[in-house]
Motif scaffolding. Sequence first.
Motif, PDB file in Angstrom:
ATOM      1  N   GLY A 132       5.888  13.064  -4.174  1.00 36.42           N
ATOM      2  CA  GLY A 132       4.845  12.048  -4.277  1.00 36.42           C
ATOM      3  C   GLY A 132       4.783  11.492  -5.677  1.00 36.42           C
ATOM      4  O   GLY A 132       4.718  12.236  -6.651  1.00 36.42           O
ATOM      5  N   ARG A 133       4.786  10.172  -5.780  1.00 34.72           N
ATOM      6  CA  ARG A 133       4.773   9.537  -7.084  1.00 34.72           C
ATOM      7  C   ARG A 133       3.500   8.715  -7.274  1.00 34.72           C
ATOM      8  O   ARG A 133       2.782   8.408  -6.310  1.00 34.72           O
ATOM      9  CB  ARG A 133       5.984   8.613  -7.266  1.00 34.72           C
ATOM     10  N   ASN A 134       3.215   8.388  -8.531  1.00 39.39           N
ATOM     11  CA  ASN A 134       2.105   7.479  -8.838  1.00 39.39           C
ATOM     12  C   ASN A 134       2.688   6.074  -8.940  1.00 39.39           C
ATOM     13  O   ASN A 134       3.267   5.692  -9.956  1.00 39.39           O
ATOM     14  CB  ASN A 134       1.426   7.880 -10.148  1.00 39.39           C
ATOM     15  N   HIS A 135       2.534   5.320  -7.872  1.00 42.58           N
ATOM     16  CA  HIS A 135       3.136   3.993  -7.761  1.00 42.58           C
ATOM     17  C   HIS A 135       2.147   2.887  -8.118  1.00 42.58           C
ATOM     18  O   HIS A 135       2.423   1.698  -7.888  1.00 42.58           O
ATOM     19  CB  HIS A 135       3.656   3.803  -6.322  1.00 42.58           C
ATOM     20  N   ARG A 136       1.011   3.244  -8.684  1.00 36.16           N
ATOM     21  CA  ARG A 136      -0.016   2.252  -8.997  1.00 36.16           C
ATOM     22  C   ARG A 136       0.372   1.384 -10.192  1.00 36.16           C
ATOM     23  O   ARG A 136       1.140   1.800 -11.056  1.00 36.16           O
ATOM     24  CB  ARG A 136      -1.353   2.944  -9.292  1.00 36.16           C
ATOM     25  N   THR A 140       0.990  -1.308  -2.603  1.00 42.31           N
ATOM     26  CA  THR A 140       1.410  -0.628  -1.385  1.00 42.31           C
ATOM     27  C   THR A 140       2.442  -1.427  -0.609  1.00 42.31           C
ATOM     28  O   THR A 140       2.189  -2.568  -0.221  1.00 42.31           O
ATOM     29  CB  THR A 140       0.206  -0.343  -0.470  1.00 42.31           C
ATOM     30  N   ASN A 141       3.600  -0.809  -0.362  1.00 36.77           N
ATOM     31  CA  ASN A 141       4.609  -1.390   0.509  1.00 36.77           C
ATOM     32  C   ASN A 141       4.365  -0.942   1.948  1.00 36.77           C
ATOM     33  O   ASN A 141       3.677   0.050   2.199  1.00 36.77           O
ATOM     34  CB  ASN A 141       6.010  -0.948   0.073  1.00 36.77           C
ATOM     35  N   LEU A 142       4.967  -1.663   2.871  1.00 38.55           N
ATOM     36  CA  LEU A 142       4.819  -1.331   4.287  1.00 38.55           C
ATOM     37  C   LEU A 142       5.874  -0.301   4.679  1.00 38.55           C
ATOM     38  O   LEU A 142       6.820  -0.573   5.415  1.00 38.55           O
ATOM     39  CB  LEU A 142       4.949  -2.605   5.135  1.00 38.55           C
ATOM     40  N   ASN A 143       5.691   0.920   4.178  1.00 39.31           N
ATOM     41  CA  ASN A 143       6.578   2.027   4.533  1.00 39.31           C
ATOM     42  C   ASN A 143       5.825   3.345   4.357  1.00 39.31           C
ATOM     43  O   ASN A 143       4.749   3.392   3.747  1.00 39.31           O
ATOM     44  CB  ASN A 143       7.870   2.003   3.711  1.00 39.31           C
ATOM     45  N   LEU A 144       6.397   4.416   4.881  1.00 44.16           N
ATOM     46  CA  LEU A 144       5.721   5.710   4.887  1.00 44.16           C
ATOM     47  C   LEU A 144       5.498   6.261   3.488  1.00 44.16           C
ATOM     48  O   LEU A 144       4.510   6.948   3.229  1.00 44.16           O
ATOM     49  CB  LEU A 144       6.528   6.722   5.713  1.00 44.16           C
ATOM     50  N   SER A 145       6.425   5.992   2.581  1.00 41.17           N
ATOM     51  CA  SER A 145       6.274   6.504   1.219  1.00 41.17           C
ATOM     52  C   SER A 145       4.987   5.998   0.592  1.00 41.17           C
ATOM     53  O   SER A 145       4.219   6.763   0.007  1.00 41.17           O
ATOM     54  CB  SER A 145       7.488   6.109   0.383  1.00 41.17           C
ATOM     55  N   SER A 146       4.742   4.694   0.704  1.00 40.61           N
ATOM     56  CA  SER A 146       3.513   4.126   0.148  1.00 40.61           C
ATOM     57  C   SER A 146       2.284   4.551   0.927  1.00 40.61           C
ATOM     58  O   SER A 146       1.230   4.833   0.363  1.00 40.61           O
ATOM     59  CB  SER A 146       3.601   2.598   0.120  1.00 40.61           C
ATOM     60  N   TRP A 147       2.404   4.582   2.252  1.00 41.69           N
ATOM     61  CA  TRP A 147       1.238   4.869   3.087  1.00 41.69           C
ATOM     62  C   TRP A 147       0.786   6.321   3.007  1.00 41.69           C
ATOM     63  O   TRP A 147      -0.412   6.597   3.069  1.00 41.69           O
ATOM     64  CB  TRP A 147       1.559   4.524   4.541  1.00 41.69           C
ATOM     65  N   LEU A 148       1.718   7.270   2.889  1.00 45.70           N
ATOM     66  CA  LEU A 148       1.358   8.671   3.051  1.00 45.70           C
ATOM     67  C   LEU A 148       1.657   9.572   1.863  1.00 45.70           C
ATOM     68  O   LEU A 148       1.080  10.655   1.758  1.00 45.70           O
ATOM     69  CB  LEU A 148       2.081   9.255   4.281  1.00 45.70           C
ATOM     70  N   VAL A 149       2.555   9.187   0.972  1.00 37.37           N
ATOM     71  CA  VAL A 149       3.040  10.118  -0.052  1.00 37.37           C
ATOM     72  C   VAL A 149       2.577   9.765  -1.461  1.00 37.37           C
ATOM     73  O   VAL A 149       2.238  10.648  -2.253  1.00 37.37           O
ATOM     74  CB  VAL A 149       4.588  10.189  -0.013  1.00 37.37           C
ATOM     75  N   ASN A 150       2.552   8.498  -1.794  1.00 31.32           N
ATOM     76  CA  ASN A 150       2.289   8.079  -3.177  1.00 31.32           C
ATOM     77  C   ASN A 150       0.818   7.834  -3.462  1.00 31.32           C
ATOM     78  O   ASN A 150       0.004   7.683  -2.551  1.00 31.32           O
ATOM     79  CB  ASN A 150       3.048   6.780  -3.486  1.00 31.32           C
ATOM     80  N   ARG A 151       0.508   7.760  -4.744  1.00 31.15           N
ATOM     81  CA  ARG A 151      -0.749   7.167  -5.192  1.00 31.15           C
ATOM     82  C   ARG A 151      -0.529   5.657  -5.294  1.00 31.15           C
ATOM     83  O   ARG A 151       0.361   5.204  -6.005  1.00 31.15           O
ATOM     84  CB  ARG A 151      -1.173   7.728  -6.552  1.00 31.15           C
TER      85      ARG A 151
END
Length: 504
Positions: free
Chosen positions: A134-138, A328-339
């Motif tokens: 999980g990454r901080n994608h903010r 937020t991108n439309l994928n599972l990484s953004s929806w469930l894993v990242n900040r």
Amino acid sequence: MTHEDQSLQTLQFVRQLAEQALSRSAGAPLVPGNRVRLLYDSADNFPAWEAAIAGSGDSVFIEMYIFANDQFGLKIRDLLVEKAKAGIQVCLLYDWLGSWRAHLAGFFKPLIEAGGQVRAYHPPSLGGGLSLLGRNHRKMIIVDRRQLFVSGLCISASWQGRPDQGLAPWRDTGLALEGPLLTPALAAFADSWASCGEPLDDGWLQASSDELCGPASARLIATTPSTARMMRLDLLVASFARRTLWLTDAYFMATSLYLSALQQAARDGVDVRLLVPRSSDIRWIATVSRTQYRPLLEAGVRVFEWNGPMIHAKTAVADGRWARIGSTNLNLSSWLVNRELDVALEDEELAGELAQRFLQDLEQSTEIVLRHERRRPVPRPVRQEKRQRGTPKEMAISGASAAARQAMRIGDALGAVVRGSRSVESSEAPAFLSIGVALCALALAIAYFPWLAAAPLVLLLAGSGLAVAFKACGLYLEKRRKKQQSRQASGGDDSDRTPPADCQ
């Protein structure tokens, strides 16, 4: 009470339910009274960031996925160093994976030496375990607890393109905001800051002013791992849209649930359009995205690919009234894993502006059609037809009918969740064949070289085991400290106490 009054009350009740659903799904209330300005590309965003930081007199809080060691990154870092030396509170939280080159190069040392506080999110560690995924994608900047910048842009010269090589700047969208939404923004930053060390002092959590300063109502959606706030909101918006739903996404790899929601909306007559990159900085994602086109196209969704070097925006606009901008991108990484961090706007003027920009972007894109050839679309802006307002009874009946269709779309989406599957369409045969061939090739490779399977498994198990062991060690130390504190509080003899041992 007349029948018309009852119908109007029913419509109002449905609207209240929709508002409640949006608030609960996003985990954020609708906050009125904000002044918002949309910012496009590095040409708008970067100067606005620089000017705000240069003029700061109180504090600068930055939460950023990429802080690059390049020309623009140096410019912002030097501004922060100058402010830290002047006594301004500077707190910078960057993601280790996104900024690993700058991290390893000692890029942030001048800022630390100047008095700024700098933290890395999830650096590699033995105790990290699977949480490192999980990454901080903010991408958020708060200046003087008064100005908020949220966008898809990072602090990197990549967004400025390479004019010497003829590469245009990346297409991206952000916003500048002032108003009461600063309070939840500060809370979101403080939550991320506390996840990496000591919490932020409470004195920094209050916005400089909570006064209403603009007409825009907005929500701040601060997604943390496993909360799926933005995913729930995206699904609801896809279900609630009645006329238009226009999406721009940089790394589109949607789940079957979201694909189903888009298909159902298109079949129900909603003008659903999706704009994605043709060429991406992560090439394989663009390839995977294309495998999802045909089911969408067959349902009536229009898909466009950006002609430029990269479109990195993550935006949505529905019915010319609701809009979303953020990371937020439309994928599972953004929806469930990242900040992730997004701002959802409910304002006709701002949503209309973003819709016009979307149509402008389509003029620089190529539409994907079901035939093998690709044709460049003729720009065709959506006409805003002037419709006569019906009687209250007609409006109530129309609203109830639309609500019923939307409820059916939500039911279909939820049904896919319960079943855990969706029907496979014949058009997906090539994609499934390529996946099957790849799996067979992998099986043969593992048969001849078993270490290809054993090595990753060993690393995964060893990393997880060490993480759990270090966690247990920390809990034992904490338990021992609490016992010693209890003895001290009860007036025990100091000579009977043994100092806690460090867990190496």
